[in-house]
Design an enzyme around this catalytic site. Structure first.
Site, PDB file in Angstrom:
ATOM      1  CB  CYS A   1      -0.859   0.086   1.180  1.00 33.67           C
ATOM      2  SG  CYS A   1      -1.948  -1.395   1.312  1.00 33.67           S
TER       3      CYS A   1
ATOM      4  CG  ASP B   1      20.193   1.161   4.429  1.00 32.65           C
ATOM      5  OD1 ASP B   1      21.665   1.477   4.305  1.00 32.65           O
ATOM      6  OD2 ASP B   1      20.134  -0.157   4.830  1.00 32.65           O
ATOM      7  CB  ILE B   2      21.115   3.670   8.817  1.00 32.10           C
ATOM      8  CG1 ILE B   2      21.801   4.167   9.899  1.00 32.10           C
ATOM      9  CG2 ILE B   2      21.006   2.118   8.813  1.00 32.10           C
ATOM     10  CD1 ILE B   2      21.141   5.388  10.722  1.00 32.10           C
TER      11      ILE B   2
END
Ligand SMILES: NC(=O)C1=CN([C@@H]2O[C@H](COP(=O)(O)OP(=O)(O)OC[C@H]3O[C@@H](n4cnc5c(N)ncnc54)[C@H](O)[C@@H]3O)[C@@H](O)[C@H]2O)C=CC1
Ligand SMILES: Nc1nc(=O)c2c([nH]1)NC[C@@H]1CN(c3ccc(C(=O)N[C@@H](CCC(=O)O)C(=O)O)cc3)C=[N+]21
Length: 303
Positions: free
Chosen positions: A142, A200-201
C-alpha cells in the site's frame, strides 16, 4: 518559482468515490482484520485512520491487539476464517528477519499489503499479473503504491513514453530501505525506468533497469557514495526515516526538486519550500485509499 504543497487528501480524493460506488454494489461487506502487536504510536494512528475511512467507504475493519508471541497462531486462524477478506499486520513487529517470516504467513488470497513471497517475488521481477491471461493484477504494497500514485498525480510519470518506461530519465533518491516500504518502492520506480538511489543508514545502492540485460526488471548495485554525492543530482527525493532528529539538508537539494515525505515525522526542513517545485509532506491518506482498493481487489478474486 513558488513551491506547490500537495496534500495527500487531494490525491486520495481521486479514489474515494470509485471505491464507495464499488462497495455499494456488493451484497456482503468485505472485512479487513488488522493485527497490532507493537507499541508504535504511528501504527495505532494508521489503524484509527483505516478504521474511520473503511467505515466511511462501507468496509468492515476489526483491530486485534495481541502480544507478538501470539501472532502466528492468530494469523493461522484468520487465514482460515471465511468471514475475513483481508489481513494486515502492522510492521515492524520484531524489526528483524522474523518479520519476513510473518509476512509469508499471511495467506496470499488475503494479503492486502502484498508482502508475502508470491507478490513480493512478482514485484521484484516486474511480473504484474497473477495469471498468464493477465486478467488478475498482482497486489502491490500500500505505501509504495501510494507513493507511485502521488508521483503520478503531480506529473512525475511521463505517459507519452511507452508503458513501463514512464520514469525514463528521472533520478530518484529514497531514504529508507525497509522491506515494507523503501526496498519495494525502489524496485517499482526502477521497473518504471528511473535510476533510483536507495539510501539507508548503512549504504547507498542503485536500482536501475539494465538496458543491456534481456530481463525487463531492474538490477541492484552497491556503491561507496554518501548522500551528499547523490542528492544534488536527484529530480525527486523521497524520505521515510522514522526519527524526528533526521533532516534532509535543504542545501543538498537540486532547485526545482520534487520532495515527498512518507515518514511519521517531517524529514524535510521548513526551508524545503524555498528550493522544491513540489512538496508532499505526508502520504498517509493515499496509503489508506490503496488499502481499500487492495481489499476490494482480493475480495473480488475470492468470489
Ligand atoms: N505514511 C504511510 O503510509 C506510512 C508511513 N510509514 C512511516 O515511515 C517510516 C518508516 O517506516 P518503516 O520503513 O516501516 O521503518 P523501518 O524502521 O523498518 O525502516 C527505516 C529505514 O530508514 C533508514 N534510516 C534510518 N535512519 C537513517 C538515516 N539517518 N539515514 C538514512 N537512512 C536511515 C533505515 O536504514 C531503514 O531502511 C515510519 O515513520 C513509519 O511510521 C510506514 C509505512 C506507511
Ligand atoms: N504493515 C504496515 N503497513 C503500513 O502501511 C504501516 C505499518 N505497517 N506500520 C505503521 C505505518 C504508519 N502508517 C500510516 C498510514 C497512514 C496514516 C494516515 O492516514 N495518516 C493521516 C491521518 C492521521 C490522523 O488523522 O491522525 C495523515 O497522514 O494525514 C498514518 C500512518 C502506515 N504504516
Amino acid at each position: 518559482m513558488p513551491c506547490k504543497v500537495v496534500l495527500a487528501a487531494e490525491v486520495a480524493s481521486n479514489y474515494t468515490s470509485e471505491i464507495k460506488s464499488e462497495v455499494s454494489q456488493k451484497d456482503t461487506r468485505p472485512k479487513l482484520v488488522g493485527f497490532l502487536a507493537n507499541d508504535d504510536p504511528y501504527a495505532e494512528k494508521y489503524a484509527q485512520s483505516s478504521s474511520k475511512h473503511l467505515a466511511e467507504a462501507g468496509l468492515d475493519f476489526e483491530l486485534r491487539q495481541i502480544p507478538r508471541e501470539e501472532l502466528e497462531a492468530a494469523l493461522k486462524e484468520a487465514n482460515e476464517d471465511p468471514l475475513v477478506s483481508g489481513i494486515l499486520v502492522y510492521y515492524p513487529v520484531y524489526g528483524d528477519d522474523r518479520d519476513q517470516k510473518l509476512q509469508d504467513m499471511v495467506d496470499p488470497t488475503k494479503d492486502v499489503e502484498g508482502l508475502n513471497v508470491v507478490y513480493n517475488g512478482k514485484l521484484y521481477s516486474n511480473d504484474r499479473y497473477l495469471d498468464d491471461e493477465k486478467t488478475r493484477k498482482a497486489i502491490l504494497p500500500c505505501t509504495p503504491l501510494a507513493v507511485v500514485k502521488v508521483l503520478d498525480h503531480i506529473g512525475v510519470y511521463d505517459h507519452s513514453l511507452p508503458y513501463g518506461d514512464h520514469l525514463r530519465g528521472k533520478t530518484i533518491a529514497i531514504v529508507n530501505r525497509s522491506e515494507v516500504v523503501g526496498r519495494p518502492l525502489a524496485a517499482l520506480l526502477a521497473n518504471d525506468g528511473a535510476k533510483v538511489y536507495s539510501i539507508d543508514i548503512n549504504d547507498i545502492q542503485i536500482f536501475a533497469r539494465d538496458a543491456a540485460a534481456s530481463i525487463n526488471s531492474h538490477t541492484t548495485t552497491m556503491t561507496e557514495f554518501k548522500p551528499e554525492d547523490v542528492i544534488p543530482e536527484c529530480d525527486v527525493v523521497i524520505t521515510g526515516v522514522p526519527a524526528a532528529a533526521y533532516k534532509m539538508p535543504t542545501s543538498l537539494l537540486k532547485p526545482g526538486v520534487v520532495a515527498v515525505n512518507f515518514a511519521s515525522v517531517r524529514n524535510f526542513e521548513p526551508e524545503v519550500k524555498d528550493v522544491a517545485s513540489i512538496y508532499v509532506p505526508s502520504v498517509g491518506k493515499v496509503t489508506v485509499s490503496m488499502l481499500q482498493r487492495n481489499l476490494l481487489r482480493l475480495f473480488n478474486y475470492q468470489q
